[in-house]
Scaffold this motif. Structure first.
Motif, PDB file in Angstrom:
ATOM      1  N   ASN A  72      20.779 -20.089  18.737  1.00 46.59           N
ATOM      2  CA  ASN A  72      20.035 -19.038  17.392  1.00 46.59           C
ATOM      3  C   ASN A  72      19.436 -17.952  18.253  1.00 46.59           C
ATOM      4  O   ASN A  72      18.078 -18.214  18.174  1.00 46.59           O
ATOM      5  N   PRO A  73      19.794 -16.588  18.011  1.00 44.06           N
ATOM      6  CA  PRO A  73      18.641 -16.117  18.690  1.00 44.06           C
ATOM      7  C   PRO A  73      17.363 -15.802  17.471  1.00 44.06           C
ATOM      8  O   PRO A  73      16.023 -15.366  18.332  1.00 44.06           O
ATOM      9  N   LYS A  74      16.529 -16.301  16.437  1.00 41.83           N
ATOM     10  CA  LYS A  74      16.015 -16.655  15.721  1.00 41.83           C
ATOM     11  C   LYS A  74      14.910 -17.036  16.324  1.00 41.83           C
ATOM     12  O   LYS A  74      13.921 -17.585  16.595  1.00 41.83           O
ATOM     13  N   ILE A  75      15.478 -18.593  17.209  1.00 40.14           N
ATOM     14  CA  ILE A  75      14.363 -19.598  17.805  1.00 40.14           C
ATOM     15  C   ILE A  75      14.152 -18.857  19.201  1.00 40.14           C
ATOM     16  O   ILE A  75      12.258 -19.302  19.770  1.00 40.14           O
ATOM     17  N   LEU A  76      14.343 -17.826  19.141  1.00 39.33           N
ATOM     18  CA  LEU A  76      14.083 -16.968  20.653  1.00 39.33           C
ATOM     19  C   LEU A  76      12.753 -16.476  20.555  1.00 39.33           C
ATOM     20  O   LEU A  76      11.585 -15.989  21.558  1.00 39.33           O
ATOM     21  N   PHE A  77      12.243 -16.145  19.589  1.00 40.15           N
ATOM     22  CA  PHE A  77      11.026 -14.982  18.726  1.00 40.15           C
ATOM     23  C   PHE A  77      10.103 -16.194  18.503  1.00 40.15           C
ATOM     24  O   PHE A  77      10.516 -17.236  18.463  1.00 40.15           O
ATOM     25  N   PRO A  78       8.600 -16.028  19.569  1.00 34.25           N
ATOM     26  CA  PRO A  78       7.857 -16.781  19.698  1.00 34.25           C
ATOM     27  C   PRO A  78       6.925 -16.895  18.386  1.00 34.25           C
ATOM     28  O   PRO A  78       6.996 -15.952  17.695  1.00 34.25           O
ATOM     29  N   MET A  79       6.683 -18.179  18.481  1.00 40.77           N
ATOM     30  CA  MET A  79       5.639 -18.284  16.957  1.00 40.77           C
ATOM     31  C   MET A  79       4.182 -17.683  16.752  1.00 40.77           C
ATOM     32  O   MET A  79       4.035 -17.718  17.856  1.00 40.77           O
ATOM     33  N   LYS A  80       4.141 -16.956  16.146  1.00 46.78           N
ATOM     34  CA  LYS A  80       2.939 -16.117  15.292  1.00 46.78           C
ATOM     35  C   LYS A  80       1.736 -17.142  16.861  1.00 46.78           C
ATOM     36  O   LYS A  80       1.414 -18.680  15.944  1.00 46.78           O
ATOM     37  N   THR A  81       0.167 -16.629  17.033  1.00 50.67           N
ATOM     38  CA  THR A  81      -0.302 -17.764  17.335  1.00 50.67           C
ATOM     39  C   THR A  81      -1.565 -17.269  16.603  1.00 50.67           C
ATOM     40  O   THR A  81      -3.192 -17.888  16.537  1.00 50.67           O
ATOM     41  N   ASN A  82      -2.035 -16.136  16.130  1.00 46.80           N
ATOM     42  CA  ASN A  82      -3.153 -15.499  15.740  1.00 46.80           C
ATOM     43  C   ASN A  82      -2.297 -15.496  14.168  1.00 46.80           C
ATOM     44  O   ASN A  82      -1.547 -14.247  13.911  1.00 46.80           O
ATOM     45  N   SER A  83      -3.826 -14.864  13.384  1.00 46.71           N
ATOM     46  CA  SER A  83      -4.030 -14.408  12.150  1.00 46.71           C
ATOM     47  C   SER A  83      -5.070 -13.540  11.563  1.00 46.71           C
ATOM     48  O   SER A  83      -5.945 -13.946  12.783  1.00 46.71           O
ATOM     49  N   LEU A  84      -5.214 -12.797  11.010  1.00 45.92           N
ATOM     50  CA  LEU A  84      -5.671 -12.198  10.187  1.00 45.92           C
ATOM     51  C   LEU A  84      -7.735 -12.081  10.659  1.00 45.92           C
ATOM     52  O   LEU A  84      -8.913 -12.009  10.887  1.00 45.92           O
ATOM     53  N   ASN A  85      -8.047 -13.890  10.738  1.00 48.33           N
ATOM     54  CA  ASN A  85      -9.408 -15.121  10.763  1.00 48.33           C
ATOM     55  C   ASN A  85      -9.506 -14.937  11.602  1.00 48.33           C
ATOM     56  O   ASN A  85     -10.484 -14.879  11.928  1.00 48.33           O
ATOM     57  N   ASN A  86      -8.286 -14.720  12.955  1.00 43.03           N
ATOM     58  CA  ASN A  86      -8.838 -15.412  13.676  1.00 43.03           C
ATOM     59  C   ASN A  86      -8.522 -13.990  14.879  1.00 43.03           C
ATOM     60  O   ASN A  86      -7.965 -14.580  16.579  1.00 43.03           O
ATOM     61  N   TYR A  87      -8.461 -13.002  14.768  1.00 48.96           N
ATOM     62  CA  TYR A  87      -7.763 -12.062  15.772  1.00 48.96           C
ATOM     63  C   TYR A  87      -9.046 -11.544  16.592  1.00 48.96           C
ATOM     64  O   TYR A  87     -10.040 -11.784  16.221  1.00 48.96           O
ATOM     65  N   VAL A  88      -8.165 -10.972  18.475  1.00 52.90           N
ATOM     66  CA  VAL A  88      -9.013 -10.478  19.553  1.00 52.90           C
ATOM     67  C   VAL A  88      -9.314  -9.802  18.557  1.00 52.90           C
ATOM     68  O   VAL A  88      -8.680  -8.549  18.402  1.00 52.90           O
ATOM     69  N   THR A  89     -11.019  -9.071  19.335  1.00 49.53           N
ATOM     70  CA  THR A  89     -11.458  -7.785  18.848  1.00 49.53           C
ATOM     71  C   THR A  89     -11.817  -7.107  19.790  1.00 49.53           C
ATOM     72  O   THR A  89     -11.499  -7.852  20.648  1.00 49.53           O
ATOM     73  N   VAL A  90     -11.341  -5.644  19.305  1.00 48.72           N
ATOM     74  CA  VAL A  90     -11.947  -4.724  20.542  1.00 48.72           C
ATOM     75  C   VAL A  90     -13.407  -5.689  21.026  1.00 48.72           C
ATOM     76  O   VAL A  90     -13.312  -5.250  22.394  1.00 48.72           O
ATOM     77  N   ARG A  91     -14.407  -5.787  20.650  1.00 49.37           N
ATOM     78  CA  ARG A  91     -15.928  -6.719  21.115  1.00 49.37           C
ATOM     79  C   ARG A  91     -15.513  -7.230  22.034  1.00 49.37           C
ATOM     80  O   ARG A  91     -15.204  -8.063  23.334  1.00 49.37           O
TER      81      ARG A  91
END
Length: 346
Positions: free
Chosen positions: A164-183
């Motif tokens: 099933n091609p849908k499961i070949l996409f990775p699960m998200k590891t980050n969201s708005l509350n823990n995005y990696v920032t420019v800093r």
């Protein structure tokens, strides 16, 4: 994809300067420096046979030049794949058809999913289905996978092995509350004034690194490509007046310059992910590429960090070429997470 665990057997790059960077950083890969139309699949198959391996995956980002005049093409009811300007996409299809990988991955601009009311996407789906592949396409944001950049790209993944091609996409590891920032990404790099820096420089001593920086720093202690472009005095004056998150539009009207870019002279926000980087890293008028706290545009190394290239990845060429290499790239960390997910399933 190499960091995900794939053995990259062969690659194709038309631009010799860009190819030089790739060959320096991927010496194990056979690079074809040529127009892909001149490369036969027999040539590539011979490389696989010489190494006694098979082609498991093909990945790439074939440009779609026809989209620059999409309106005219739509009015003319012209097929996406019959538009001669999209020949690179057809060449990608040729490679998949002849080499028969188990899986293929295509990266492209977000608009490809909705152009002409979704007919372009449907035409791509039907073309690969006729070759025996099932596929899915999703819009992925790099920030959702640990990249400090709100970069959105359309990703197509297809396979011919019954998954099933849908499961070949990775699960998200980050969201708005823990995005990696420019800093998180660039604060440890040595500060620079406009027009200063070196091709090779050392890190700041005793700097407490973020987890993202720990992943990026080189074992040699050397940072490549950390050079700031030299700006005119009047440009520096404008940059000094713009605060984090602001753009040219926030200046007094008499100081505003003409620019078609809404984010012109935009200064990055330290504690947020960056907006999508483009190929012009040293031109303030093209977008939000001014350093958060220093009055200059970001260096190639800072841009590379924001794209998730490690510090020991050396970019070769002039600023125009290096800007293309960094700005057009799929963030390596996003590619790695796609690759790891696929390998885990296989």
């Amino acid at each position: 994809m190499r960091d995900a665990g794939f053995n990259i057997i062969a690659a194709v790059e038309y631009n010799p300067q860009i190819a030089k960077t790739y060959m320096h950083n991927h010496p194990e890969t056979k690079m074809f420096v040529d127009d892909i139309r001149n490369i036969t699949t027999d040539e590539i198959e011979k490389i696989f046979m010489s190494q006694k391996v098979q082609c498991d995956i093909i990945f790439g980002g074939p440009p779609c030049q026809g989209f620059s005049m999409a309106g005219k093409r739509i009015r003319a009811k012209k097929s996406f794949l019959k538009d001669e300007r999209n020949y690179l996409f057809k060449e990608y299809i040729r490679m998949v058809e002849k080499l028969r990988p188990k899986i293929f991955i295509i990266e492209n601009v977000p608009g490809i999913l909705n152009y002409n009311n979704g007919e372009v996407k449907q035409e791509i789906f039907e073309t690969f289905r006729d070759l025996g592949y099932v596929l899915d396409a999703q819009l992925l944001c790099a920030a959702d996978y640990g990249v400090p950049q709100l970069r959105k790209r359309a990703i197509f993944i297809g396979n011919r092995i019954g998954i099933n091609p849908k499961i070949l996409f990775p699960m998200k590891t980050n969201s708005l509350n823990n995005y990696v920032t420019v800093r998180d990404a660039i604060s440890d790099l040595p500060p620079l004034d406009s027009g200063t820096g070196q091709v090779q420089t050392n890190y700041i001593k005793n700097f407490i690194l973020t987890s993202y920086q720990q992943r990026m720093v080189s074992k040699s202690g050397i940072v490549f490509n950390h050079l700031s472009s030299k700006h005119k005095p009047e440009t520096l004056k404008l940059l000094s007046m713009i605060k984090q998150g602001e753009t040219m539009k926030d200046l007094p009207e008499k100081l505003r310059t003409k620019s078609v870019h809404s984010g012109a002279y935009g200064r990055m926000v330290y504690d947020e992910p960056a907006y999508t980087l483009t190929t012009r890293l040293n031109t303030p008028s093209v977008g939000r590429i001014t350093h958060p706290v220093q009055d200059r545009t970001i260096t190639p190394r800072e841009a590379a960090r924001i794209q998730s290239f490690p510090d020991d990845y050396l970019f070769i060429g002039d600023i125009t070429s290096i800007g293309m290499q960094i700005g057009n790239a799929v963030p390596p960390l996003l590619a790695e997470k796609i690759g790891r997910n696929i390998l885990n399933i296989l």
